[in-house]
Design a protein around this motif. Structure first.
Motif, PDB file in Angstrom:
ATOM      1  N   UNK A 117       0.830  -1.208   0.000  1.00 42.25           N
ATOM      2  CA  UNK A 117       0.000   0.000   0.000  1.00 42.25           C
ATOM      3  C   UNK A 117       0.869   1.266   0.000  1.00 42.25           C
ATOM      4  N   UNK A 118       0.365   2.321  -0.647  1.00 39.75           N
ATOM      5  CA  UNK A 118       1.108   3.578  -0.685  1.00 39.75           C
ATOM      6  C   UNK A 118       0.947   4.333   0.640  1.00 39.75           C
ATOM      7  N   UNK A 119      -0.216   4.150   1.254  1.00 43.47           N
ATOM      8  CA  UNK A 119      -0.473   4.843   2.523  1.00 43.47           C
ATOM      9  C   UNK A 119      -1.080   3.864   3.529  1.00 43.47           C
ATOM     10  N   UNK A 120      -0.493   3.848   4.709  1.00 44.02           N
ATOM     11  CA  UNK A 120      -1.010   2.947   5.737  1.00 44.02           C
ATOM     12  C   UNK A 120      -1.273   3.717   7.024  1.00 44.02           C
ATOM     13  N   UNK A 121      -2.477   3.561   7.561  1.00 43.00           N
ATOM     14  CA  UNK A 121      -2.807   4.170   8.843  1.00 43.00           C
ATOM     15  C   UNK A 121      -2.850   3.034   9.851  1.00 43.00           C
ATOM     16  N   UNK A 122      -1.933   3.092  10.817  1.00 44.46           N
ATOM     17  CA  UNK A 122      -1.788   1.965  11.726  1.00 44.46           C
ATOM     18  C   UNK A 122      -2.200   2.357  13.129  1.00 44.46           C
ATOM     19  N   UNK A 123      -3.368   1.903  13.521  1.00 46.67           N
ATOM     20  CA  UNK A 123      -3.857   2.076  14.895  1.00 46.67           C
ATOM     21  C   UNK A 123      -3.674   3.504  15.408  1.00 46.67           C
ATOM     22  N   UNK A 124      -4.085   4.468  14.587  1.00 46.07           N
ATOM     23  CA  UNK A 124      -3.834   5.877  14.898  1.00 46.07           C
ATOM     24  C   UNK A 124      -4.875   6.440  15.859  1.00 46.07           C
TER      25      UNK A 124
END
Lengths: 292, 276, 269
Positions: free
Chosen positions: C2-9
Motif C-alpha cells: 500500500x502507498x499509505x497505511x494508517x496503523x492504529x492511529x
C-alpha cells in the motif's frame, strides 16, 4: 402575503461597459400564500438577485418593472423596508456565519429589538424561548452560552431561530441544507415542514438539490440566463424535457427513474415524491405479478 | 460584479507590462519626486510630467478612460484642498470676492500635483499585477535582509492580503445583507449609533477572517511551505533594455524639471540683479 | 504494497475525549477511498493526520515508507500526500492562477523550467489550460476548486486527499471534480475523499464509515450502503436509490440487498 413580480428587470453596473451584467430579464412570477416555492437554476442564472428583491435587499431599479409583496409596493420610494423585512425573513447560505453576540439569547433577540423598538423584556424572553424551542434547542441550556462555543449543527439552529423569532410570514432560504451531514439535513428538512405547518405561511427555497425540490416544493420557478423559463409543480417541470435541457438542471432521481420505467412500460406516472413514486411502483409490480 | 477601478490590474502584453516591477516602482517614485520638484507656479514642469504620463499610458495600451477613472475616487479630496486654497489664502490681490490671484494659482497647483501623482500611481497598479508588485517591493527591500528584516515574509503577507481583499469585500457584503434582513439599520442615527450598528458586521467578519487564516495556513503547510530558505522563484524579475529606456526617460524628466527650476531661478536672479 | 497505511492511529486535542481512538486502514496505488461519517465523527482530524498537519498521539501513518513519527519525514510525506480543503477561496494564495500553482514547487526548490512544466501538467490534469493567466476571483466555485487541486498536483503527489472539497460546490462543480478524480485514478494517483454526499461515496472502490473516532463500517460501497439499520444508527443514510429499493423490498418486491445506484435499481426492476 403574495409575491407578485411583473416584468422585473435588474442589471448590475448598468453604466459601466464591459462590467454591466443583466441578472434579471423580464421576470414574471406569482408566489401564493402557503406555498413551499422552489427557485431553481444554475449558478448565475439570477436566483439570488431575484430573492433578494423580495425583502428589498436589492432595490427595484428605475424602470425595472413591478414587484409587490403583500401590500408593499417595492417600486414605491416610500416603501417601509424595515417593516417589510420583519414580515419576510431571509436566511443565507451558512447562516451560522452571521452570529455575533456574546450570548445565544442576545443573538436571537437581535431581530426582535431591531423590528419592534418598544417591545418589553418579558415579551422578548418569551419570543426567544419560543424560537429556540421551535428549532429544537433547550432555552435554559443554551441561552447564556456564547454562540461560538456551540457545535456546528447547534450554531445553524441558533441562526435559524434568529430569523424566525421575528415571526415572518414569508421565509426565504438560500441553499439551506448546504454543509450539513445526512442526519443534520434530515432534521433540518423536518424542521422546515414543522415551520411551514405552524410558524411561517410561505417558504421560498433557493436550491441546487433537485431531490429536495421534488420532495418538498408545491411549485417552483426555473431560472436560466436571468429569465424564468418555466413555472409549475415539480411534476410539470421535471417531466418537460425542453425545460430540463434549456436550464441544464439534473433530474431528481424519482423523475429519472419514472421516465425510464415509463419507457419500459412498467409504470405510467408519478408526482416524483419518493412516497408517491414507490406507491405507484408497488401497484405496478403487483399488477405485473412481481409482488404477490 | 463590483466596480473597483482604482488599482485594479489591467492585463495586457505591452512594453510597460513587460517591464521589471522593481524598475517600474523606482520609476514611479522618481516620477513622483519630479512632480514634487516642480516649483511653485511653473506649470511648464507639470506639462512635462503630464506628457510623461500620457506617453506611458499610450505605450502601456491601457485605455485613457481607465487611467482617468482612478482620479474619480479622490475627486472629493482634490476639490476640498482646492477650496481651502481658494477661500483661505489671503496672499496676493483680490480678483473676485475673497478669492486672490495667489489663491487661484495655489488651487490650480494643488489640483495639478495631486492629479498627476494619482495618475502615475494608478498607471503603476494598472500595469503591474499585485503579485509582481509584491515581488518588486521584495526585490527592492532585499538590502534590508542585512539588518535581518524578514523581507520574504513581508512580501508574502502583502501578496496574500492583496489576494484576499476581493474575497473579504464579498464576505462583508454578504454579512451586511444578512444583518439587514434581521432588521439591522446602518443608515440612520448619529455617528455613535452607526458605529455601534457595525458590530454585528465586524464580529462575524473578524471570526471568518480567523477561520480563513487557519485554513490558509493548513493549505500552505500542505503545499510544503517552509519559509524562504530553500525556495525557488518561478517568475524571476529581470532588468532589461525596456527598464533602461524607462529609467532614462524618467531621468530626463527630472533633469528637465531641475533645469527649468534653475532657469526660472536664474531669471529671477537676473531680474533682481537688473533692478539693483 | 500500500502507498499509505494508517496503523492504529489515535489523536486527542488536549484533555478532551479522543477525536480518534485507534483507526487502521490502507490505500493502494490508484485506489479511491471514500470516508464518510456525521459531523464530529473525526473525519477532518483524520484528514489532517494523513499529511502531517497533525501528528498522531498514538500509532503511525506510513506513506511510501516514511513514518509520521519521523520528525524529518514530514516534508517527504507532504510531497506525497496532497490535500484539498472545503473552501476554495481559503487555499488559493496568489492572485493569478499560474502563480498559485507555482507556490508548491517553489517551496520544494524546484528549478524554474521544471516549475513551468509542472504548471502545464497540473492545469492539463484538471482541464484548466485556458485559465493560466486568469484571476481566481473571476472563476466559478468548481473552477476555483480545480485550480486548488492543480496547485497540489504540481507537487506530483501519489495520494490526493479531498477534505469535503465538494461541500460548497453546485452540482456542476461537483461533476467537474468527479471528472478530475476519474482522470487522476487513471494516471495512478490514489484518492481519499471525505464527503457528506453518499452518491459520491458510491463511486469509490472502498468506503470507510467513521463514528466517534472509530471505524464503524468498511468495505465496498455495496457492502457498506446495503446495511440500512447500521447506517441509520450512525446518523447516515443510504443513497436515495438504496432507500427506494428498501421501501420496495418492504412491500415484498424481489430486489437484491445490494442495490444502491440508479442503474442497479433499474436493472433489478
Amino acid at each position: 402575503m403574495k409575491v407578485v413580480a411583473k416584468n422585473l428587470n435588474f442589471t448590475y453596473s448598468p453604466k459601466t461597459k464591459g462590467l454591466s451584467f443583466r441578472a434579471l430579464d423580464n421576470v414574471n412570477v406569482e408566489i401564493k400564500e402557503g406555498e413551499i416555492f422552489g427557485i431553481i437554476g444554475k449558478t448565475g442564472s439570477g436566483k439570488s438577485t431575484f430573492v433578494q428583491h423580495i425583502n428589498g435587499l436589492i432595490k427595484v431599479q428605475k424602470g425595472g418593472g413591478a414587484l409587490k409583496v403583500g401590500d408593499y409596493d417595492l417600486t414605491d420610494k416610500k416603501c417601509d423596508y424595515k417593516s417589510l423585512r420583519a414580515k419576510v425573513g431571509m436566511m443565507f447560505q451558512y447562516p451560522e456565519h452571521q452570529l455575533f453576540a456574546e450570548t445565544v439569547f442576545e443573538d436571537v433577540a437581535f431581530a426582535l429589538k431591531n423590528f419592534a423598538k418598544d417591545i418589553s423584556a418579558e415579551e422578548i424572553a418569551a419570543r426567544v424561548k419560543e424560537a429556540l424551542s421551535t428549532v429544537g434547542l433547550d432555552y435554559n441550556e443554551v441561552k447564556d452560552k456564547s454562540p461560538f462555543d456551540l457545535s456546528g449543527g447547534q450554531k445553524r439552529r441558533v441562526a435559524i431561530a434568529g430569523v424566525i423569532v421575528a415571526k415572518p410570514e414569508i421565509l426565504v432560504l438560500d441553499e439551506p441544507a448546504a454543509g450539513l451531514d445526512p442526519k443534520g439535513k434530515r432534521e433540518f428538512l423536518e424542521l422546515l415542514l414543522r415551520l411551514h405547518k405552524d410558524y411561517v405561511k410561505t417558504i421560498i427555497i433557493v436550491s441546487h438539490d433537485m431531490n429536495l425540490v421534488a420532495e418538498y416544493c408545491t411549485r417552483a420557478a426555473v431560472f436560466s440566463g436571468g429569465k424564468i423559463i418555466a413555472t409549475g409543480t415539480p411534476k410539470e417541470i421535471f417531466s418537460d424535457k425542453n425545460i430540463i435541457e434549456k436550464s441544464g438542471l439534473d433530474l431528481p432521481l424519482t423523475a429519472a427513474l419514472t421516465e425510464k420505467l415509463k419507457s419500459k412500460g412498467i409504470i405510467t406516472d408519478s408526482d416524483f415524491t419518493v412516497e408517491d413514486f414507490t406507491e405507484k411502483l408497488i401497484v405496478a409490480l403487483k399488477n405485473g405479478g412481481k409482488i404477490r | 460584479m463590483r466596480d473597483v477601478s482604482f488599482g485594479s490590474y489591467f492585463p495586457s502584453n505591452s512594453f510597460v507590462h513587460k517591464m521589471d516591477a522593481r524598475a517600474k516602482i523606482l520609476i514611479a517614485i522618481a516620477y513622483m519626486v519630479a512632480v514634487f520638484l516642480v516649483s511653485a507656479f511653473h506649470f511648464l514642469g507639470f506639462a512635462a510630467c503630464l506628457l510623461f504620463v500620457i506617453l506611458a499610458t499610450v505605450v502601456s495600451k491601457v485605455p485613457f478612460l481607465r487611467v482617468l477613472k482612478s482620479v474619480r475616487t479622490i475627486i472629493f479630496f482634490v476639490v476640498f484642498s482646492a477650496i481651502l486654497q481658494l477661500f483661505f489664502n489671503k496672499k496676493g490681490t483680490v480678483v473676485f470676492w475673497v478669492i486672490t490671484d495667489v489663491g487661484l494659482l495655489n488651487a490650480g497647483f494643488i489640483i495639478a500635483r495631486i492629479m498627476l501623482i494619482v495618475l502615475g500611481a494608478s498607471l503603476l497598479t494598472l500595469t503591474t499585477s499585485p503579485v509582481e508588485l509584491a515581488d518588486g517591493i521584495e526585490g527592492l527591500l532585499c538590502p534590508l535582509k542585512w539588518i535581518k528584516f524578514p523581507v520574504h515574509e513581508f512580501a508574502l503577507i502583502m501578496s496574500i492580503a492583496l489576494r484576499f481583499i476581493p474575497t473579504l469585500i464579498d464576505e462583508t457584503d454578504r454579512i451586511i445583507k444578512a444583518q439587514k434582513a434581521r432588521g439591522a439599520d446602518f443608515e440612520s442615527g448619529n455617528i455613535f449609533k452607526r458605529a455601534k450598528a457595525l458590530i454585528p458586521v465586524l464580529i462575524p467578519l473578524l471570526i471568518s477572517s480567523f477561520r480563513r487564516a487557519d485554513e490558509l495556513a493548513d493549505a500552505m503547510d500542505s503545499r510544503c511551505y517552509a519559509g524562504s530558505k530553500t525556495r525557488t522563484r518561478y517568475k524571476k524579475l529581470r532588468f532589461t533594455f525596456r527598464d533602461l529606456i524607462g529609467v532614462l526617460v524618467v531621468a530626463g524628466l527630472i533633469v528637465g524639471i531641475v533645469y527649468l527650476n534653475g532657469f526660472y531661478a536664474l531669471n529671477s536672479l537676473a531680474e533682481i540683479a537688473g533692478a539693483l | 504494497m500500500p502507498i499509505l497505511e494508517v496503523k492504529n492511529v489515535s489523536f486527542s486535542y488536549g484533555q478532551k475525549e479522543k477525536a480518534l481512538k485507534g483507526v487502521s486502514f490502507s490505500v493502494e496505488k490508484g485506489e479511491f477511498l471514500a470516508i464518510v461519517g456525521h459531523n464530529g465523527s473525526g473525519k477532518s482530524t483524520l484528514a489532517k493526520l494523513l499529511n502531517g498537519l497533525l501528528k498522531p498521539t498514538g500509532g503511525e501513518v506510513v506513506v511510501d515508507g516514511f513514518s509520521s513519527n519521523d520528525k524529518n519525514a514530514v516534508f517527504e510525506i507532504r510531497k506525497r500526500v496532497g490535500m484539498v480543503f472545503q473552501n476554495p477561496d481559503n487555499q488559493l494564495i496568489a492572485s493569478i492562477v499560474e502563480d498559485d500553482i507555482a507556490f508548491g514547487p517553489e517551496n520544494l526548490g524546484v528549478a524554474r523550467e521544471e516549475i513551468g512544466k509542472r504548471i502545464d501538467f497540473a492545469l492539463h490534469a484538471v482541464g484548466m489550460e485556458d485559465f493560466r493567466k486568469a484571476t481566481p476571483e473571476r472563476l466559478s466555485g468548481g473552477q476555483k476548486q480545480r485550480i486548488a487541486i492543480a496547485g497540489v498536483l504540481a507537487l506530483k503527489p501519489q495520494v490526493l486527499v479531498l477534505d469535503e472539497s465538494t461541500a460548497m460546490l453546485d452540482p456542476q462543480g461537483r461533476k467537474e471534480i468527479a471528472a478530475v478524480i476519474d482522470n487522476l485514478r487513471k494516471s495512478g494517483v490514489s484518492v481519499i475523499a471525505i464527503t457528506h454526499y453518499m452518491d459520491e461515496a458510491v463511486k469509490a472502490d472502498k468506503v470507510l464509515v467513521l463514528d466517534r473516532g472509530l471505524v464503524a463500517l468498511s468495505g465496498t460501497p455495496k457492502q457498506v450502503f446495503s446495511q440500512k439499520a447500521a447506517l441509520d444508527a450512525l446518523g447516515l443514510e443510504q443513497p436515495l436509490a438504496g432507500i427506494i429499493a428498501d421501501k420496495l423490498r418492504a412491500q415484498g418486491a424481489k430486489i437484491p440487498e445490494n442495490v444502491i445506484t440508479e442503474e442497479e435499481l433499474l436493472g433489478a426492476l
